[in-house]
Design an enzyme around this catalytic site. Structure first.
Site, short mmCIF file in Angstrom:
data_model
loop_
_atom_site.label_atom_id
_atom_site.label_comp_id
_atom_site.label_asym_id
_atom_site.label_seq_id
_atom_site.Cartn_x
_atom_site.Cartn_y
_atom_site.Cartn_z
N SER A 135 0.94 -1.25 0.16
CA SER A 135 0.03 -0.03 0.24
C SER A 135 0.85 1.26 -0.08
O SER A 135 2.04 1.32 0.36
CB SER A 135 -0.83 0.13 1.27
OG SER A 135 -1.59 1.28 1.45
N TYR A 148 -1.83 0.09 10.91
CA TYR A 148 -2.07 -0.36 9.29
C TYR A 148 -0.84 -0.15 8.58
O TYR A 148 -0.33 -0.96 7.86
CB TYR A 148 -3.34 0.39 9.01
CG TYR A 148 -3.64 -0.19 7.46
CD1 TYR A 148 -3.89 -1.33 7.22
CD2 TYR A 148 -3.36 0.88 6.35
CE1 TYR A 148 -3.99 -1.93 5.63
CE2 TYR A 148 -3.34 0.33 4.99
CZ TYR A 148 -3.91 -0.95 4.88
OH TYR A 148 -3.83 -1.28 3.56
P1 NDP Z 1 -11.82 -5.78 0.47
O1 NDP Z 1 -12.21 -5.40 1.77
O2 NDP Z 1 -12.67 -5.57 -0.66
O3 NDP Z 1 -11.23 -7.23 0.30
C1 NDP Z 1 -10.22 -8.04 1.34
C2 NDP Z 1 -10.22 -9.29 0.88
O4 NDP Z 1 -9.25 -9.88 1.92
C3 NDP Z 1 -11.67 -10.14 1.16
O5 NDP Z 1 -11.59 -11.07 -0.22
C4 NDP Z 1 -11.43 -10.79 2.27
O6 NDP Z 1 -12.18 -12.11 2.15
C5 NDP Z 1 -10.14 -11.04 2.46
N1 NDP Z 1 -9.54 -11.27 3.63
C6 NDP Z 1 -9.52 -10.41 4.91
N2 NDP Z 1 -9.27 -10.91 6.02
C7 NDP Z 1 -9.13 -12.13 5.72
C8 NDP Z 1 -8.54 -13.33 6.68
N3 NDP Z 1 -8.40 -13.34 7.95
N4 NDP Z 1 -8.53 -14.55 6.12
C9 NDP Z 1 -8.65 -14.69 4.63
N5 NDP Z 1 -9.17 -13.89 4.00
C10 NDP Z 1 -9.19 -12.42 4.42
O7 NDP Z 1 -10.34 -4.72 0.16
P2 NDP Z 1 -9.21 -4.66 -0.93
O8 NDP Z 1 -9.73 -5.51 -2.23
O9 NDP Z 1 -9.13 -3.05 -1.22
O10 NDP Z 1 -7.93 -5.15 -0.42
C11 NDP Z 1 -7.23 -6.01 -0.96
C12 NDP Z 1 -5.61 -5.67 -0.25
O11 NDP Z 1 -5.55 -4.17 -0.88
C13 NDP Z 1 -5.49 -5.53 1.13
O12 NDP Z 1 -4.13 -6.20 1.48
C14 NDP Z 1 -5.49 -3.94 1.43
O13 NDP Z 1 -4.75 -3.65 2.51
C15 NDP Z 1 -4.64 -3.79 0.07
N6 NDP Z 1 -4.94 -2.04 -0.48
C16 NDP Z 1 -6.14 -1.65 -0.59
C17 NDP Z 1 -6.31 -0.35 -0.93
C18 NDP Z 1 -7.75 0.19 -0.95
O14 NDP Z 1 -7.63 1.65 -1.03
N7 NDP Z 1 -8.70 -0.54 -1.16
C19 NDP Z 1 -5.23 0.52 -1.02
C20 NDP Z 1 -3.90 -0.23 -0.63
C21 NDP Z 1 -3.84 -1.43 -0.63
P3 NDP Z 1 -12.98 -12.84 3.17
O15 NDP Z 1 -13.82 -11.72 4.29
O16 NDP Z 1 -14.15 -13.59 2.51
O17 NDP Z 1 -12.25 -13.77 4.09
C1 8X3 Z 2 -4.87 1.68 1.78
C2 8X3 Z 2 -4.99 3.15 1.37
O1 8X3 Z 2 -4.38 5.44 2.33
O2 8X3 Z 2 -6.22 4.18 3.47
O3 8X3 Z 2 -4.14 0.93 2.12
O4 8X3 Z 2 -3.91 3.27 3.91
S1 8X3 Z 2 -4.74 3.96 2.81
#
Ligand code: NDP
Ligand code: 8X3
Length: 248
Positions: A135, A148
Site C-alpha cells: 500500500s 495499518y
Molecule cells: P476488500 O475488503 O474488498 O477485500 C479484502 C479481501 O481480503 C476479501 O476478499 C477478504 O475475504 C480477504 N480477507 C480479509 N481478512 C481475511 C482473513 N482473515 N483470511 C482470509 N481472507 C481475508 O479490500 P481490498 O480489495 O481493497 O483489499 C485487498 C488488499 O489491498 C489488502 O491487502 C489491502 O490492504 C490492500 N490495499 C487496499 C487499498 C484500498 O484503498 N482499497 C489501497 C492499498 C492497499 P473474506 O472476508 O471472504 O475472508
Molecule cells: C489503503 C490506502 O491510504 O487508506 O492501503 O492506507 S490508505
C-alpha cells in the site's frame, strides 16, 4: 497448459476483479477467502472460462492454511498475496488492541503463512511469481494510520527480503502499492459505518479494483526475464496519503 494463479482475498475488491480478469484470459484459478457463499458463486461465475478451485480458510490460522493448501495437488505459477484490510483509524493512544492483532495477524503473519506453504513447491518446480499487495501506507505514515501502516511497511520489507532470498531460485517477487481503491476496504476499516466508508471515496475519482487487476495481468504476462519489482499506483487525484485534488 494454462498458468495457475492462487489469489488470497478473492471474495471482494482487488482479488475478485483480478480473478474475473484472469479467468477471462485463460488462467486457472485457486480462489481463497473466508466467505464460502461468495467462493461458491465465483466458481459458478468463472467456471465457464477456466478451471476454478476454491479454498475456504482464514489466513490468520496457520493450521487451516497448511491444511487447505495441502489439500490441493497444484503448484500455482503465481501467488497473489492480497488478503488484508485496515481495522480502525485511531491515534496510537486510543487504538484497540484487537484491531492491532487483526492487522498484524492478517496482513503480515497471514501473508507469511500462505507464502511458507507455497514457496517450497515453487522452488521444487524451479520458478514462480509472488505478488504482494502492499500500500501507499507502506511507503508513507499518515495520522491515525500507525499500525495499518506498520503492517504494510512490513509487507514492503518482506517483499524485498523474498526478492533477495528467492533470487537463486528464479522466483520473481513483485510488490504493488496502491493508493485509494474503491472496494469493501473502507467498510471494513470503519466497521460497517456506511457514511464514514463512503466519505473515504467522496469528491474525487478513486482507483477501481479493475485498475489494479489490469496491472496484475500486465505484470504476470511479462517475459520470464522481466520482473516488475515495486509499483506505487495512485488515482490521478491523489498525490500523497493526505493530498487530494477534489477539483478535477
Ligand atoms: P476488500 O475488503 O474488498 O477485500 C479484502 C479481501 O481480503 C476479501 O476478499 C477478504 O475475504 C480477504 N480477507 C480479509 N481478512 C481475511 C482473513 N482473515 N483470511 C482470509 N481472507 C481475508 O479490500 P481490498 O480489495 O481493497 O483489499 C485487498 C488488499 O489491498 C489488502 O491487502 C489491502 O490492504 C490492500 N490495499 C487496499 C487499498 C484500498 O484503498 N482499497 C489501497 C492499498 C492497499 P473474506 O472476508 O471472504 O475472508
Ligand atoms: C489503503 C490506502 O491510504 O487508506 O492501503 O492506507 S490508505
Amino acid at each position: 497448459m494454462a498458468s495457475t494463479i492462487l489469489i488470497t482475498g478473492a471474495t471482494s475488491g482487488i482479488g475478485l476483479e483480478t480473478a474475473r480478469l484472469l479467468s477471462k484470459n485463460g488462467f486457472d484459478l485457486i480462489l481463497c477467502g473466508r466467505r464460502e457463499d461468495r467462493l461458491i458463486n465465483l466458481k459458478k461465475e468463472l467456471g465457464e472460462f477456466s478451471k476454478v478451485t476454491t479454498l475456504k480458510f482464514d489466513v490468520r490460522d496457520q493450521q487451516e492454511v497448511v491444511q487447505a493448501l495441502g489439500s490441493i495437488d497444484i503448484t500455482p505459477d503465481v501467488l497473489l498475496n492480497n488478503a488484508g484490510n485496515a481495522h480502525g483509524l485511531s491515534a496510537i493512544q486510543d487504538g484497540d488492541t484487537s484491531d492491532w492483532d487483526a492487522m498484524i495477524d492478517i496482513n503480515v503473519k497471514g501473508l507469511l503463512y500462505v507464502s511458507k506453504a507455497i514457496i517450497p513447491s515453487m522452488i521444487e518446480k524451479g520458478g514462480g511469481h509472488i505478488i504482494n499487495i502492499g500500500s501507499i501506507a507502506g511507503k508513507e505514515v499518515y495520522p491515525n494510520g500507525n499500525v495499518y501502516c506498520a503492517s504494510k511497511y512490513a509487507v514492503d520489507a518482506i517483499s524485498q527480503g523474498m526478492r533477495i532470498d528467492l533470487n537463486k531460485n528464479g522466483i520473481r517477487v513483485s510488490s504493488i502499492n496502491p493508493g485509494m481503491v474503491e472496494t469493501e476496504f473502507a467498510k471494513v476499516r470503519f466497521k460497517g459505518d456506511e457514511e464514514l466508508a463512503n466519505n473515504a471515496y467522496k469528491g474525487y475519482q478513486p482507483l477501481k479494483p479493475e485498475d489494479i487487476a489490469d496491472i496484475i495481468h500486465f505484470i504476470i504476462t511479462r517475459p520470464k526475464h522481466v520482473n516488475i519489482a515495486d509499483l506505487l499506483v495512485l488515482p490521478t487525484a491523489q498525490a500523497t496519503t493526505s493530498v487530494f485534488n477534489k477539483n478535477l
